[in-house]
Enzyme design. Structure first.
Site, PDB file in Angstrom:
ATOM      1  N   HIS A  42      -3.272  -7.604  -1.886  1.00 60.73           N
ATOM      2  CA  HIS A  42      -2.443  -7.064  -2.967  1.00 60.73           C
ATOM      3  C   HIS A  42      -1.027  -7.652  -2.973  1.00 60.73           C
ATOM      4  O   HIS A  42      -0.085  -7.012  -3.420  1.00 60.73           O
ATOM      5  CB  HIS A  42      -2.363  -5.537  -2.877  1.00 60.73           C
ATOM      6  CG  HIS A  42      -3.670  -4.888  -2.544  1.00 60.73           C
ATOM      7  ND1 HIS A  42      -4.822  -5.091  -3.296  1.00 60.73           N
ATOM      8  CD2 HIS A  42      -4.026  -4.069  -1.510  1.00 60.73           C
ATOM      9  CE1 HIS A  42      -5.817  -4.399  -2.753  1.00 60.73           C
ATOM     10  NE2 HIS A  42      -5.372  -3.780  -1.677  1.00 60.73           N
ATOM     11  N   ARG A  43      -0.895  -8.870  -2.442  1.00 60.84           N
ATOM     12  CA  ARG A  43       0.403  -9.566  -2.336  1.00 60.84           C
ATOM     13  C   ARG A  43       1.357  -8.881  -1.358  1.00 60.84           C
ATOM     14  O   ARG A  43       2.554  -9.172  -1.348  1.00 60.84           O
ATOM     15  CB  ARG A  43       1.092  -9.697  -3.705  1.00 60.84           C
ATOM     16  CG  ARG A  43       0.302 -10.517  -4.731  1.00 60.84           C
ATOM     17  CD  ARG A  43       0.105 -11.953  -4.251  1.00 60.84           C
ATOM     18  NE  ARG A  43      -0.492 -12.792  -5.275  1.00 60.84           N
ATOM     19  CZ  ARG A  43      -1.797 -12.983  -5.434  1.00 60.84           C
ATOM     20  NH1 ARG A  43      -2.652 -12.342  -4.643  1.00 60.84           N
ATOM     21  NH2 ARG A  43      -2.256 -13.774  -6.370  1.00 60.84           N
ATOM     22  N   LEU A  44       0.838  -7.994  -0.516  1.00 67.49           N
ATOM     23  CA  LEU A  44       1.657  -7.373   0.521  1.00 67.49           C
ATOM     24  C   LEU A  44       1.578  -8.245   1.770  1.00 67.49           C
ATOM     25  O   LEU A  44       0.976  -7.884   2.787  1.00 67.49           O
ATOM     26  CB  LEU A  44       1.178  -5.941   0.786  1.00 67.49           C
ATOM     27  CG  LEU A  44       1.334  -4.995  -0.410  1.00 67.49           C
ATOM     28  CD1 LEU A  44       0.725  -3.633  -0.093  1.00 67.49           C
ATOM     29  CD2 LEU A  44       2.807  -4.849  -0.777  1.00 67.49           C
TER      30      LEU A  44
END
Length: 213
Positions: free
Chosen positions: A190-192
């Protein structure tokens, strides 16, 4: 036309936690570099070298890392090249290792110091003969009218040095990048993404900070 905004994927090959990191960034880099080699990257030592000219304009190019120790990251180049000329005016530099296949990046921030002639000569003489001749033939970063002219110069150098050891050009040099900060980036869901920055302290030790993705 393809819709560029629709090109995306998840990064889920693994996470990075503070307890997984070595206390020293050079040690950590060596671990990741070895894993990049084991992953059979075609050019695991390839790094993007970024410099800045007198107007503040950045420029980048890919160079191969040729040595690494506690003093820093070493690469070699023609001293008449754009990067060498820019480093003469501003010795600050950034290196980027884009190991995308394993969803990792390493970014090095630091300052360059020219290598001694002896260190440059040792490396130059270890290169394949054709690479040594190419160094003599190329006025790196300067305009050339055609590929034909470049190859003719190469053949001229080949004939000139056909009967002995190829000498070190007086325009060939190298640099050691002494790092002040090194970031390790690992892709996350999740682009984390996981990002950790090593920051050199006045005492010589390294402080490790987690950064927001």
């Amino acid at each position: 036309m393809m819709k560029l905004e629709d090109i995306r994927r998840e990064y889920s090959k693994g996470g990075l936690r503070r307890e997984m990191l070595a206390d020293d960034p050079i040690t950590q880099f060596e671990i990741w570099l070895q894993q990049a080699v084991e992953a059979k990257f075609s050019d695991p030592t390839a790094m993007v070298v970024a410099t800045v000219d007198e107007t503040g304009q950045p420029s980048q190019r890919i160079v191969l890392l040729k040595h690494l120790d506690e003093k820093g990251f070493v690469f070699f180049t023609n001293t008449g090249s754009r990067k060498a000329q820019e480093l003469q005016g501003n010795n600050k530099i950034s290196l980027h290792f884009p190991w995308h296949a394993i969803e990792r990046q390493v970014i090095v921030y630091g300052e360059t110091k020219p290598l001694s002639t002896a260190a440059v000569a040792k490396y130059f003489l270890s290169r394949p003969e054709e690479s040594q001749l190419a160094a003599w033939a190329s006025q790196q970063s300067r305009p050339v009218s055609s590929r034909k002219v470049l190859m003719e110069t190469f053949q001229t150098m080949k004939a000139k040095f056909s009967k002995g050891e190829i000498p070190l050009p007086d325009f060939w040099g190298g640099y050691c990048v002494k790092p002040t900060k090194i970031e390790f980036w690992q892709g996350g869901d999740h682009r984390l993404h996981d990002r950790f920055m090593y920051v050199k302290q006045p005492t010589g030790s390294w402080k490790i900070e987690r950064l927001n993705p």
